[in-house]
Write an enzyme that holds these catalytic residues in place. Sequence first.
Site, PDB file in Angstrom:
ATOM      1  N   GLN A  41       4.973   9.038   7.484  1.00 14.62           N
ATOM      2  CA  GLN A  41       4.039   9.926   6.775  1.00 14.62           C
ATOM      3  C   GLN A  41       4.472  11.373   6.921  1.00 14.62           C
ATOM      4  O   GLN A  41       4.436  12.145   5.965  1.00 14.62           O
ATOM      5  CB  GLN A  41       2.624   9.721   7.307  1.00 14.62           C
ATOM      6  CG  GLN A  41       2.100   8.327   6.995  1.00 14.62           C
ATOM      7  CD  GLN A  41       0.696   8.087   7.518  1.00 14.62           C
ATOM      8  OE1 GLN A  41       0.156   8.903   8.266  1.00 14.62           O
ATOM      9  NE2 GLN A  41       0.114   6.976   7.134  1.00 14.62           N
ATOM     10  N   ARG A  98      -6.136   1.063  18.089  1.00 17.24           N
ATOM     11  CA  ARG A  98      -5.907  -0.382  17.926  1.00 17.24           C
ATOM     12  C   ARG A  98      -5.590  -1.091  19.230  1.00 17.24           C
ATOM     13  O   ARG A  98      -5.736  -2.315  19.308  1.00 17.24           O
ATOM     14  CB  ARG A  98      -4.817  -0.626  16.865  1.00 17.24           C
ATOM     15  CG  ARG A  98      -5.339  -0.328  15.473  1.00 17.24           C
ATOM     16  CD  ARG A  98      -4.344  -0.603  14.374  1.00 17.24           C
ATOM     17  NE  ARG A  98      -5.015  -0.508  13.075  1.00 17.24           N
ATOM     18  CZ  ARG A  98      -4.400  -0.293  11.921  1.00 17.24           C
ATOM     19  NH1 ARG A  98      -3.082  -0.164  11.887  1.00 17.24           N
ATOM     20  NH2 ARG A  98      -5.085  -0.236  10.802  1.00 17.24           N
ATOM     21  N   LYS A 141      -4.347   5.230  14.899  1.00 18.97           N
ATOM     22  CA  LYS A 141      -4.421   4.615  13.564  1.00 18.97           C
ATOM     23  C   LYS A 141      -5.891   4.623  13.114  1.00 18.97           C
ATOM     24  O   LYS A 141      -6.680   5.398  13.619  1.00 18.97           O
ATOM     25  CB  LYS A 141      -3.832   3.205  13.615  1.00 18.97           C
ATOM     26  CG  LYS A 141      -2.318   3.208  13.863  1.00 18.97           C
ATOM     27  CD  LYS A 141      -1.569   3.853  12.726  1.00 18.97           C
ATOM     28  CE  LYS A 141      -0.069   3.943  12.987  1.00 18.97           C
ATOM     29  NZ  LYS A 141       0.621   4.725  11.961  1.00 18.97           N
ATOM     30  N   SER A 185       7.432   8.915  12.376  1.00 19.39           N
ATOM     31  CA  SER A 185       6.358   8.803  11.391  1.00 19.39           C
ATOM     32  C   SER A 185       6.878   8.965   9.969  1.00 19.39           C
ATOM     33  O   SER A 185       7.387  10.025   9.594  1.00 19.39           O
ATOM     34  CB  SER A 185       5.286   9.860  11.667  1.00 19.39           C
ATOM     35  OG  SER A 185       4.413   9.952  10.554  1.00 19.39           O
ATOM     36  N   ARG A 245      -8.511  11.741  12.837  1.00 21.43           N
ATOM     37  CA  ARG A 245      -7.057  11.537  13.007  1.00 21.43           C
ATOM     38  C   ARG A 245      -6.274  12.855  13.019  1.00 21.43           C
ATOM     39  O   ARG A 245      -6.665  13.820  12.372  1.00 21.43           O
ATOM     40  CB  ARG A 245      -6.550  10.558  11.924  1.00 21.43           C
ATOM     41  CG  ARG A 245      -7.212   9.199  12.117  1.00 21.43           C
ATOM     42  CD  ARG A 245      -6.770   8.182  11.120  1.00 21.43           C
ATOM     43  NE  ARG A 245      -5.383   7.825  11.283  1.00 21.43           N
ATOM     44  CZ  ARG A 245      -4.726   7.030  10.453  1.00 21.43           C
ATOM     45  NH1 ARG A 245      -5.346   6.520   9.408  1.00 21.43           N
ATOM     46  NH2 ARG A 245      -3.466   6.730  10.669  1.00 21.43           N
ATOM     47  N   ASP A 259       2.035  -1.450  11.648  1.00 20.33           N
ATOM     48  CA  ASP A 259       0.714  -1.843  11.136  1.00 20.33           C
ATOM     49  C   ASP A 259       0.372  -3.300  11.434  1.00 20.33           C
ATOM     50  O   ASP A 259      -0.734  -3.750  11.143  1.00 20.33           O
ATOM     51  CB  ASP A 259       0.653  -1.614   9.623  1.00 20.33           C
ATOM     52  CG  ASP A 259       0.704  -0.136   9.277  1.00 20.33           C
ATOM     53  OD1 ASP A 259       0.336   0.696  10.123  1.00 20.33           O
ATOM     54  OD2 ASP A 259       1.125   0.187   8.153  1.00 20.33           O
ATOM     55  N   GLY A 313      -4.941   7.785   5.893  1.00 23.76           N
ATOM     56  CA  GLY A 313      -4.061   8.756   6.539  1.00 23.76           C
ATOM     57  C   GLY A 313      -2.836   9.024   5.684  1.00 23.76           C
ATOM     58  O   GLY A 313      -2.372  10.164   5.573  1.00 23.76           O
ATOM     59  N   LYS A 345       0.840  -1.214   0.000  1.00 20.85           N
ATOM     60  CA  LYS A 345       0.000   0.000   0.000  1.00 20.85           C
ATOM     61  C   LYS A 345       0.869   1.256   0.000  1.00 20.85           C
ATOM     62  O   LYS A 345       0.611   2.197  -0.749  1.00 20.85           O
ATOM     63  CB  LYS A 345      -0.925  -0.042   1.222  1.00 20.85           C
ATOM     64  CG  LYS A 345      -1.900   1.116   1.287  1.00 20.85           C
ATOM     65  CD  LYS A 345      -3.202   0.718   1.946  1.00 20.85           C
ATOM     66  CE  LYS A 345      -3.091   0.452   3.423  1.00 20.85           C
ATOM     67  NZ  LYS A 345      -3.016   1.698   4.216  1.00 20.85           N
ATOM     68  N   SER A 346       1.895   1.275   0.845  1.00 22.85           N
ATOM     69  CA  SER A 346       2.749   2.465   0.921  1.00 22.85           C
ATOM     70  C   SER A 346       3.426   2.745  -0.417  1.00 22.85           C
ATOM     71  O   SER A 346       3.487   3.882  -0.881  1.00 22.85           O
ATOM     72  CB  SER A 346       3.830   2.259   1.983  1.00 22.85           C
ATOM     73  OG  SER A 346       3.254   2.187   3.252  1.00 22.85           O
TER      74      SER A 346
HETATM   75  C1  S3P Z   1       2.708   4.684   6.257  1.00 18.75           C
HETATM   76  C2  S3P Z   1       3.307   4.987   7.438  1.00 18.75           C
HETATM   77  C3  S3P Z   1       2.816   4.511   8.740  1.00 18.75           C
HETATM   78  C4  S3P Z   1       1.797   3.382   8.596  1.00 18.75           C
HETATM   79  C5  S3P Z   1       0.810   3.627   7.506  1.00 18.75           C
HETATM   80  C6  S3P Z   1       1.520   3.813   6.175  1.00 18.75           C
HETATM   81  C7  S3P Z   1       3.271   5.224   5.001  1.00 18.75           C
HETATM   82  O1  S3P Z   1       2.209   5.586   9.423  1.00 18.75           O
HETATM   83  O2  S3P Z   1       1.126   3.170   9.818  1.00 18.75           O
HETATM   84  O3  S3P Z   1      -0.100   2.564   7.389  1.00 18.75           O
HETATM   85  O4  S3P Z   1       2.918   4.744   3.911  1.00 18.75           O
HETATM   86  O5  S3P Z   1       4.098   6.156   5.090  1.00 18.75           O
HETATM   87  P1  S3P Z   1       3.089   6.591  10.325  1.00 18.75           P
HETATM   88  O6  S3P Z   1       4.188   7.037   9.486  1.00 18.75           O
HETATM   89  O7  S3P Z   1       2.161   7.707  10.688  1.00 18.75           O
HETATM   90  O8  S3P Z   1       3.502   5.783  11.506  1.00 18.75           O
END
Ligand code: S3P
Length: 441
Positions: free
Chosen positions: A177, A354, A350, A175, A130, A323, A102, A29-30
């Site tokens: 993200q 969770r 999340k 993080s 969130r 995750d 997110g 997914k990422s």
């Molecule tokens: C992700 C980073 C993670 C993860 C999310 C996907 C990404 O979140 O939990 O499902 O694709 O960069 P955080 O970076 O907020 O921990």
Amino acid sequence: MSKTSENTIDFLVEPGGRLSGKLRVPGDKSISHRSVMLGSLAEGVTEVSGLLEGEDVLATLEAFRAMGVDATGPDNGRLVINGVGLHGLRTPNRTLDMGNSGTAMRLMSGILAGQDFDTELTGDASLTRRPMNRVADPLRTMGAEIDTAEGGRPPLRIRGGRKLNGITYDMPVASAQVKSALLLAGMYAEGETTVTEPAPTRDHTERMLRGFGYPVVKKGSVSSLEGGGRLKACNIDVPADISSAAFFLVGASIAPDSDLVLEHVGINPTRIGVLHILQDMGADITLGNERTIGGEPVADIHVRSAQLKGIHIPEDQVPLAIDEFPVLFVAAACAAGTTVLTGARELRVKESDRIAVMAEGLKRLGVAVQETEDGIIIKGGSIGGGEVDSHDDHRIAMAFAIAGLRASGPITILDCRNVNTSFPNFVSLAHEAGLRIRQAG
Ligand code: S3P
């Protein structure tokens, strides 16, 4: 009692079974999100194969289409994107709906902060709860103008035409993200943008930027790039998602007589906390056919049943398995002894809380669980049947489905529709592998 609504999907899992065979779970997914983003912003045609056709990634794709990007697909994981270049996006004629994601909202806010038009980002009920100030605050320091709803929640209103300046930012939370949003905004900023992470987090953005010809310097915990560069189209082969493979890694570990191979799984070192934790617990997991595809390490993972034991999960593994905890809690419930998780407060923000949601469901199945502020304590033993609520969280739904392999009675899992965000064919693939699952509604 099941909530009756036209859109509700429940999972019904009969107890027992074993997992066997060879399977390939859907694309990461990422990496899929990032391939759509960078492909759209690149000059030239990017061909993606193995793309996750889950709702989260489709939301990202629709957002770029709304901003004038022409893309064909996805069809069987293949997506062809005609990139418009870093400055080629156009004003969308609607609010961009990031659904449940997110990742999409946070990474997009970095990109959109650098555009010369205004945008608004919204999402579903879960996403709207969130925290977004973790990206909005540092982006504001770069010069962005971003309004949020109360408490830093979505929707986000991002003002275009702002001049961004590179910053040096020490992230208070580990993080990927946040790191990614700042690096993406950094492409539009004057000077250098530097992000320091308190612990290693997934580095797909840095790897993929380099794959698209954008220089990123990485020294230990510090990543930096200079604004004003260009992205050049390239082809991307998305590996299978280790976060989706995790359900089967745990399932085949806890179900007697299981013997399963998961093919072409991404084993980026910033994502394999789940392998380390399961191996510490005594799992029988081996990697074969290791190779590097498009800058990402990939392997086939062989897993056989094993008697797991409870452990204190090392805190340095937490961001590397962030995750995977819902299903790791199921592994802990089947282990001999007690498993203790600490330093995992992030799990509370999340798609659901969770820690609370897993504790509630495991208790309903008769597992001895104690919730703590930043983790959980789970006493291994037996799992009973019963009805649990996923609270619309895809990974909670799939984790409880896997619990059925060791339950003493049927498990009904309510509100599983969001499994479509990350693993649309979960029920059929899990059924094929040996899980006694069907869906209702
Ligand atoms: C992700 C980073 C993670 C993860 C999310 C996907 C990404 O979140 O939990 O499902 O694709 O960069 P955080 O970076 O907020 O921990």
